[in-house]
Design an enzyme around this catalytic site. Structure first.
Site, PDB file in Angstrom:
ATOM      1  N   ALA A  90       0.784  -1.237   0.000  1.00 38.20           N
ATOM      2  CA  ALA A  90       0.000   0.000   0.000  1.00 38.20           C
ATOM      3  C   ALA A  90       0.808   1.276   0.000  1.00 38.20           C
ATOM      4  O   ALA A  90       0.230   2.356   0.097  1.00 38.20           O
ATOM      5  CB  ALA A  90      -0.916   0.003   1.240  1.00 38.20           C
ATOM      6  N   TYR A 122       8.876  -8.881 -21.174  1.00 37.61           N
ATOM      7  CA  TYR A 122       7.833  -8.751 -20.161  1.00 37.61           C
ATOM      8  C   TYR A 122       6.787  -9.858 -20.291  1.00 37.61           C
ATOM      9  O   TYR A 122       6.846 -10.851 -19.582  1.00 37.61           O
ATOM     10  CB  TYR A 122       7.171  -7.358 -20.214  1.00 37.61           C
ATOM     11  CG  TYR A 122       6.371  -7.101 -18.958  1.00 37.61           C
ATOM     12  CD1 TYR A 122       6.927  -6.389 -17.901  1.00 37.61           C
ATOM     13  CD2 TYR A 122       5.086  -7.609 -18.794  1.00 37.61           C
ATOM     14  CE1 TYR A 122       6.224  -6.183 -16.724  1.00 37.61           C
ATOM     15  CE2 TYR A 122       4.378  -7.421 -17.632  1.00 37.61           C
ATOM     16  CZ  TYR A 122       4.940  -6.704 -16.594  1.00 37.61           C
ATOM     17  OH  TYR A 122       4.235  -6.531 -15.434  1.00 37.61           O
ATOM     18  N   VAL A 176       5.851   4.898 -14.944  1.00 31.88           N
ATOM     19  CA  VAL A 176       7.175   4.864 -14.338  1.00 31.88           C
ATOM     20  C   VAL A 176       7.053   4.389 -12.897  1.00 31.88           C
ATOM     21  O   VAL A 176       6.384   5.015 -12.085  1.00 31.88           O
ATOM     22  CB  VAL A 176       7.839   6.250 -14.374  1.00 31.88           C
ATOM     23  CG1 VAL A 176       9.219   6.189 -13.708  1.00 31.88           C
ATOM     24  CG2 VAL A 176       7.954   6.756 -15.802  1.00 31.88           C
ATOM     25  N   THR A 177       7.662   3.278 -12.601  1.00 35.92           N
ATOM     26  CA  THR A 177       7.772   2.764 -11.246  1.00 35.92           C
ATOM     27  C   THR A 177       9.220   2.331 -11.052  1.00 35.92           C
ATOM     28  O   THR A 177       9.981   2.214 -12.013  1.00 35.92           O
ATOM     29  CB  THR A 177       6.847   1.556 -10.995  1.00 35.92           C
ATOM     30  OG1 THR A 177       7.285   0.465 -11.821  1.00 35.92           O
ATOM     31  CG2 THR A 177       5.397   1.886 -11.326  1.00 35.92           C
TER      32      THR A 177
END
Length: 397
Positions: free
Chosen positions: A48, A234, A273-274
């Site tokens: 979270a 991916y 974007v992470t």
């Protein structure tokens, strides 16, 4: 201390508490400006503190007035080391929820462990009764199996054969060619064990057995499909094998929950974007190009916009989540529009280091990366002396 960004490859080793707090407030302000959501009431978000999990918690709390529990593994500040961005994000969320009069608690620890599951169930019984939405958004490179004790480590590799394509150093904009060797069968097994659906299933099973999952409850996990250009690394690679397992788990969980009106979905989200996506070769170049095209077409969404649309159009407010029986919600529909993908691929074929600024949104990518850690936030004085030690209100110890 004065906190500046310190990067090492695709990670930033520092985070800024005020920058993180301001970005949380911006997400809250966005949700509060939208149409109120019809549900949920009590929400558990596993994973979270950043990304889609955090945005889901914000959407539920400030869009529907939901009570929320956040489970995450983040670290407090220690000595000269800042806390993780997720720690600062969660502290800001808890403060904002309290100001709004919303019930919320944070549980910091290993979500894969039985101990954290037990602690969460005890909290639900004591404070919430039952939860009617469970969001599963865990991203971790390692997992210790709670039953066997086996330690798994994930890899980002193609399956079957080596993959060669363009990639980009998003700090410099330099394009090069990368070749990634294929994963072994053991590496595939490990990645599935971490990023597949087993732990999600364990959470739902234990919540059900403890009687803290409401009748008619919804659970959702997150995935990504993307275009063919990224499939070898991916969707057809080790991560994709894990996501296939996650999607099978959704069908199995739906069968368990449906007799009492419950439902389970996997939301296939847009590329953003992470910290995780920044680590995948080829993907940063694709995302920066996608950003440019979607912004030009006025289709770009950030994390909170995606999650609000998921809740408002698919999970609640009378939205219909899945019509094909696959239990996949395609919130990536704008990314995968034919006109978007045709233009992205046209630019992809022309991209080289000299024309990156012209054909892609490198600056947007860089800004979003530093935003993950509370940097490059408008209105924040990054030369100011600031205390890195921040307490998380309502942390369950």
């Amino acid at each position: 201390m004065i906190i500046q960004p310190k990067t090492r490859g695709f990670i930033c080793t520092t985070a800024h508490p005020e920058g993180c707090a301001q970005q949380i407030q911006e997400q809250i302000d966005y949700v509060k400006a939208q149409k109120k959501l019809t549900g949920p009431v009590n929400v558990l978000v596993v994973g979270a503190s950043t990304g889609y999990g955090l945005a889901s918690r914000i959407t539920a709390a400030f869009g529907a007035g939901a009570n929320t529990i956040g489970v995450y593994f983040d670290k407090a500040a220690e000595g000269s080391r800042t806390a993780s961005a997720g720690w600062y994000n969660s502290a800001a969320f808890e403060r904002a929820a309290a100001e709004q009069g919303l019930k919320s608690h944070s549980i910091v620890g290993d979500a894969f462990s039985d101990a954290i599951k037990t602690k969460t169930i005890e909290l639900i019984k004591a404070e919430y009764g039952k939860v009617d939405l469970v969001v599963y958004s865990v991203a971790s490179p390692r997992r210790t199996h709670p039953v066997t004790g086996e330690i798994f480590s994930s890899v980002i590799k193609p399956v079957g054969e080596a993959y060669t394509n363009k990639t980009m150093n998003f700090h410099t904009g330099e394009i090069s060619t990368v070749t990634i060797e294929p994963a072994t069968d053991e590496e595939v097994r490990h990645t599935i064990a971490i990023m597949g659906g087993e732990d999600w299933g364990m959470w739902i099973d234990q919540l059900q057995e403890a009687g803290v999952l409401a009748d008619g409850a919804t659970t959702v996990a997150y995935s990504y499909v993307g275009p063919e250009i990224t499939h070898p690394i991916y969707r057809d690679g080790t991560i994709g094998q894990a996501k296939n397992d996650l999607e099978k788990t959704a069908i199995q969980l739906n069968e368990k929950l449906s007799p009492k009106g419950g439902r389970a979905y996997v939301s296939v989200n847009k590329a953003l974007v992470t910290q995780s996506s920044s680590a995948i070769p080829v993907v940063p170049l694709y995302i920066s190009t996608l950003y440019r095209v979607m912004k030009e077409k006025d289709l770009h969404e950030n994390c909170i916009q995606q999650m609000y649309r998921l809740f408002a159009e698919h999970l609640y407010n009378g939205g219909k989540a899945s019509a094909d029986g696959s239990h996949l919600i395609r919130i990536d529909d704008w990314e995968m529009r034919e006109d978007v993908q045709i233009e992205v691929m046209r630019r992809w074929n022309e991209l080289e280091t000299d024309n990156v600024p012209e054909l892609s949104d490198l600056k947007g990518y860089q800004d979003d990366f530093f935003h993950l850690f509370g940097f490059r936030t408008d209105g924040v004085d990054y030369e100011a002396d600031i205390d890195p030690e921040v307490d998380i209100p309502n942390q369950v110890l």
